[in-house]
Motif scaffolding. Sequence first.
Motif, short mmCIF file in Angstrom:
data_model
loop_
_atom_site.label_atom_id
_atom_site.label_comp_id
_atom_site.label_asym_id
_atom_site.label_seq_id
_atom_site.Cartn_x
_atom_site.Cartn_y
_atom_site.Cartn_z
N SER A 1 28.06 -54.67 32.32
CA SER A 1 26.87 -55.11 31.58
C SER A 1 26.92 -56.59 31.26
N ARG B 1 25.72 -50.97 27.59
CA ARG B 1 25.85 -52.08 26.64
C ARG B 1 26.70 -51.70 25.41
N GLU C 1 18.06 -47.64 24.44
CA GLU C 1 17.94 -46.27 24.93
C GLU C 1 19.28 -45.61 24.65
N SER D 1 11.34 -46.33 29.17
CA SER D 1 11.47 -47.64 29.79
C SER D 1 12.90 -47.89 30.23
N ASN D 2 13.07 -48.46 31.44
CA ASN D 2 14.38 -48.83 31.91
C ASN D 2 14.80 -50.21 31.43
N GLN D 3 13.94 -50.86 30.66
CA GLN D 3 14.23 -52.21 30.19
C GLN D 3 15.13 -52.20 28.96
N ARG D 4 15.20 -51.08 28.28
CA ARG D 4 16.02 -51.04 27.08
C ARG D 4 17.50 -51.01 27.44
N PRO D 5 18.35 -51.78 26.73
CA PRO D 5 19.79 -51.68 26.96
C PRO D 5 20.26 -50.28 26.60
#
Length: 248
Positions: free
Chosen positions: A124, A76, A31, A2-6
């Motif tokens: 970020s 992040r 990630e 997933s690209n949604q994870r920081p």
Amino acid sequence: MSNQRPLAVVTGASSGIGAATARTLAGAGFEVICAARRTERIEALAAEIDGRAVACDVTSEDSVAELAAEVGDELRVLVNNAGGAFGLTPIAEADSEQWRQMYEVNVLGLMQVTRALLPALIASGDGVVVNVGSTAGRIAYEGGAGYTAAKHGTQVVTETLRLELYDQPVRISEVAPGMVHTEEFSLVRFGGDQAKADAVYAGVRDPLTAEDVADAISWVATRPAHVNIDELVIKPRAQAAQHKVHRE
């Protein structure tokens, strides 16, 4: 994936505190890019935690540039964990190359990775840099001058970053462990001499584990955006100071 994870980067992720930190941050929803020189180890770790493996020698500017390219525009969390101690000889018998290696990885490497990834951390909007220092960065002990000098360098670089980035959306922290029993740290320090490595922890019932330190790093990295943990010193209960350790 997933690209949604920081996104988080952990250097020195092939073993010990680095590997434990990668697992802990993944468990916290990040990630994780696992960066280290030993590609087989970090590839296995990345597969385990659904992260990414990037071969990186923090002492090489070209290698660090490749890491930065893999990170991309936003980051992040950066955990500067790559480090190490080599030798335990008095200054009168010091090995210049060992001292040079310790400074290269603990100070110059930390600087090069941070410098390369700062733009992504700032972008970020809430970046966190956690430098893994040591109680050796706060006190001297016989035979440890090369390592203590390097880890004092880690501490001072951290303090300076905090001053220089006070108006940027990046938090700067140091986690400084005392006695941690990992599979490699003392073994590397003593050139593979298992007996000398074991003697460091002899009689100490519960030294810190890599997971203990990883837990502290994750806690620092996941505070609210306005909270900066400047430094966190973590030691086992048995260790009151470098020279004061309860052994049974």
